[in-house]
Motif scaffolding. Structure first.
Motif, PDB file in Angstrom:
ATOM      1  N   SER A   1       0.836  -1.205   0.000  1.00  0.00           N
ATOM      2  CA  SER A   1       0.000   0.000   0.000  1.00  0.00           C
ATOM      3  C   SER A   1       0.869   1.253   0.000  1.00  0.00           C
ATOM      4  N   GLU A   2       1.943   1.219   0.772  1.00  0.00           N
ATOM      5  CA  GLU A   2       2.867   2.356   0.799  1.00  0.00           C
ATOM      6  C   GLU A   2       3.520   2.560  -0.570  1.00  0.00           C
ATOM      7  N   LEU A   3       3.958   1.481  -1.182  1.00  0.00           N
ATOM      8  CA  LEU A   3       4.599   1.588  -2.504  1.00  0.00           C
ATOM      9  C   LEU A   3       3.618   2.086  -3.558  1.00  0.00           C
ATOM     10  N   MET A   4       2.422   1.542  -3.560  1.00  0.00           N
ATOM     11  CA  MET A   4       1.430   1.958  -4.542  1.00  0.00           C
ATOM     12  C   MET A   4       1.035   3.417  -4.342  1.00  0.00           C
ATOM     13  N   ARG A   5       0.927   3.836  -3.108  1.00  0.00           N
ATOM     14  CA  ARG A   5       0.585   5.236  -2.815  1.00  0.00           C
ATOM     15  C   ARG A   5       1.644   6.173  -3.383  1.00  0.00           C
ATOM     16  N   LEU A   6       2.894   5.751  -3.321  1.00  0.00           N
ATOM     17  CA  LEU A   6       3.991   6.599  -3.787  1.00  0.00           C
ATOM     18  C   LEU A   6       4.157   6.584  -5.309  1.00  0.00           C
ATOM     19  N   PHE A   7       3.834   5.465  -5.947  1.00  0.00           N
ATOM     20  CA  PHE A   7       4.193   5.310  -7.355  1.00  0.00           C
ATOM     21  C   PHE A   7       3.045   5.139  -8.336  1.00  0.00           C
ATOM     22  N   ILE A   8       1.829   4.880  -7.853  1.00  0.00           N
ATOM     23  CA  ILE A   8       0.725   4.617  -8.776  1.00  0.00           C
ATOM     24  C   ILE A   8      -0.434   5.560  -8.472  1.00  0.00           C
ATOM     25  N   TYR A   9      -0.769   6.395  -9.434  1.00  0.00           N
ATOM     26  CA  TYR A   9      -1.906   7.295  -9.314  1.00  0.00           C
ATOM     27  C   TYR A   9      -3.062   6.708 -10.121  1.00  0.00           C
ATOM     28  N   MET A  10      -4.253   6.708  -9.551  1.00  0.00           N
ATOM     29  CA  MET A  10      -5.445   6.219 -10.245  1.00  0.00           C
ATOM     30  C   MET A  10      -6.557   7.243 -10.147  1.00  0.00           C
ATOM     31  N   ASP A  11      -7.215   7.464 -11.277  1.00  0.00           N
ATOM     32  CA  ASP A  11      -8.454   8.239 -11.292  1.00  0.00           C
ATOM     33  C   ASP A  11      -9.499   7.259 -11.808  1.00  0.00           C
ATOM     34  N   ILE A  12     -10.309   6.724 -10.907  1.00  0.00           N
ATOM     35  CA  ILE A  12     -11.158   5.585 -11.245  1.00  0.00           C
ATOM     36  C   ILE A  12     -12.602   5.867 -10.839  1.00  0.00           C
ATOM     37  N   ASP A  13     -13.520   5.386 -11.641  1.00  0.00           N
ATOM     38  CA  ASP A  13     -14.945   5.532 -11.351  1.00  0.00           C
ATOM     39  C   ASP A  13     -15.260   4.828 -10.028  1.00  0.00           C
ATOM     40  N   PRO A  14     -15.974   5.479  -9.108  1.00  0.00           N
ATOM     41  CA  PRO A  14     -16.236   4.873  -7.803  1.00  0.00           C
ATOM     42  C   PRO A  14     -17.080   3.593  -7.862  1.00  0.00           C
ATOM     43  N   VAL A  15     -17.987   3.474  -8.824  1.00  0.00           N
ATOM     44  CA  VAL A  15     -18.772   2.237  -8.935  1.00  0.00           C
ATOM     45  C   VAL A  15     -17.857   1.083  -9.334  1.00  0.00           C
ATOM     46  N   PHE A  16     -17.021   1.327 -10.330  1.00  0.00           N
ATOM     47  CA  PHE A  16     -16.075   0.294 -10.764  1.00  0.00           C
ATOM     48  C   PHE A  16     -15.112  -0.050  -9.629  1.00  0.00           C
ATOM     49  N   SER A  17     -14.632   0.984  -8.938  1.00  0.00           N
ATOM     50  CA  SER A  17     -13.730   0.781  -7.814  1.00  0.00           C
ATOM     51  C   SER A  17     -14.390  -0.065  -6.722  1.00  0.00           C
ATOM     52  N   ALA A  18     -15.642   0.235  -6.408  1.00  0.00           N
ATOM     53  CA  ALA A  18     -16.363  -0.501  -5.363  1.00  0.00           C
ATOM     54  C   ALA A  18     -16.556  -1.961  -5.757  1.00  0.00           C
ATOM     55  N   LEU A  19     -16.997  -2.183  -6.994  1.00  0.00           N
ATOM     56  CA  LEU A  19     -17.250  -3.561  -7.433  1.00  0.00           C
ATOM     57  C   LEU A  19     -15.959  -4.373  -7.539  1.00  0.00           C
ATOM     58  N   LEU A  20     -14.971  -3.839  -8.252  1.00  0.00           N
ATOM     59  CA  LEU A  20     -13.719  -4.580  -8.431  1.00  0.00           C
ATOM     60  C   LEU A  20     -12.945  -4.677  -7.124  1.00  0.00           C
ATOM     61  N   GLY A  21     -12.881  -3.574  -6.376  1.00  0.00           N
ATOM     62  CA  GLY A  21     -12.179  -3.606  -5.097  1.00  0.00           C
ATOM     63  C   GLY A  21     -12.811  -4.579  -4.114  1.00  0.00           C
ATOM     64  N   GLY A  22     -14.144  -4.565  -4.009  1.00  0.00           N
ATOM     65  CA  GLY A  22     -14.837  -5.495  -3.123  1.00  0.00           C
ATOM     66  C   GLY A  22     -14.621  -6.947  -3.525  1.00  0.00           C
ATOM     67  N   MET A  23     -14.666  -7.210  -4.838  1.00  0.00           N
ATOM     68  CA  MET A  23     -14.431  -8.585  -5.318  1.00  0.00           C
ATOM     69  C   MET A  23     -13.003  -9.030  -5.022  1.00  0.00           C
ATOM     70  N   LEU A  24     -12.026  -8.189  -5.319  1.00  0.00           N
ATOM     71  CA  LEU A  24     -10.633  -8.565  -5.100  1.00  0.00           C
ATOM     72  C   LEU A  24     -10.325  -8.782  -3.625  1.00  0.00           C
ATOM     73  N   VAL A  25     -10.828  -7.916  -2.774  1.00  0.00           N
ATOM     74  CA  VAL A  25     -10.621  -8.100  -1.336  1.00  0.00           C
ATOM     75  C   VAL A  25     -11.310  -9.384  -0.867  1.00  0.00           C
ATOM     76  N   GLY A  26     -12.529  -9.635  -1.346  1.00  0.00           N
ATOM     77  CA  GLY A  26     -13.250 -10.859  -0.973  1.00  0.00           C
ATOM     78  C   GLY A  26     -12.497 -12.119  -1.373  1.00  0.00           C
ATOM     79  N   PHE A  27     -12.040 -12.179  -2.620  1.00  0.00           N
ATOM     80  CA  PHE A  27     -11.295 -13.359  -3.064  1.00  0.00           C
ATOM     81  C   PHE A  27      -9.952 -13.478  -2.352  1.00  0.00           C
ATOM     82  N   GLY A  28      -9.318 -12.335  -2.069  1.00  0.00           N
ATOM     83  CA  GLY A  28      -8.066 -12.368  -1.307  1.00  0.00           C
ATOM     84  C   GLY A  28      -8.274 -12.939   0.083  1.00  0.00           C
ATOM     85  N   LEU A  29      -9.366 -12.534   0.730  1.00  0.00           N
ATOM     86  CA  LEU A  29      -9.662 -13.070   2.066  1.00  0.00           C
ATOM     87  C   LEU A  29      -9.915 -14.569   2.018  1.00  0.00           C
TER      88      LEU A  29
END
Length: 177
Positions: free
Chosen positions: A67-95
């Motif tokens: 998270s620290e590395l990504m915060r420093l090196f990767i900027y994203m401008d992403i639609d919040p709906v897409f972010s919510a759906l993809l982020g929720g799915m990725l976190v769920g599968f990671g868990l």
């Protein structure tokens, strides 16, 4: 997590609390996530064992560091709906992957694994309860649109965990005894 952070959305447990606290402190998400999980190692060690605790510590440390590395090196401008759906799915599968390999991402997930193993309460129920508590806390610092998108991420995460997570056979057997 970076997808969710990029849209200033929340997720459950200590991660969600860390996301809220980034708005109230000068600390980054990675720093807060690592610090917020420190008290939960005692519960993990006493109830879930040293192997689970060490794997969880490694997982938390890796997520905080990335998270620290990504915060420093990767900027994203992403639609919040897409972010919510993809982020929720990725976190769920990671868990799910972590749960299947006797680990978690700390905090609420440690509690979820403990309650599932000890009392047979499905991990998705515990995470959903934690999600709702994070949302209630977030009302103090997050605007309503962010809360609505965060709720979509929570529901997506819980749907993935609820649909695809299966406690290991030994956990189901020990609960029935």
């Amino acid at each position: 997590m970076h997808l969710l952070n990029a849209s200033q959305l929340l997720i459950s447990g200590t991660a969600g609390i860390g996301m809220i606290l980034t708005q109230l402190t000068s600390l980054s998400f990675g720093q807060l996530f690592f610090l917020l999980n420190l008290p939960f190692y005692w519960l993990a060690w006493r109830t879930l064992g040293p192997v689970f605790t060490l794997r969880t510590f490694f997982s938390i440390s890796l997520l905080a560091g990335l998270s620290e590395l990504m915060r420093l090196f990767i900027y994203m401008d992403i639609d919040p709906v897409f972010s919510a759906l993809l982020g929720g799915m990725l976190v769920g599968f990671g868990l799910i992957l972590l749960f299947r390999h006797n680990a978690s991402l700390g905090g609420l997930n440690i509690l979820a694994v403990y309650l599932e193993r000890r009392y047979g309460i499905h991990a998705s129920k515990t995470t959903l309860t934690g999600d709702l508590l994070v949302l209630l806390l977030a009302v103090l610092v997050v605007d309503l649109s962010q809360l609505a998108y965060s709720l979509l991420a929570f529901v997506t995460l819980c749907s993935v965990v609820g649909r695809y997570h299966r406690p290991p056979e030994w956990a189901r057997v020990s609960h029935q005894s």
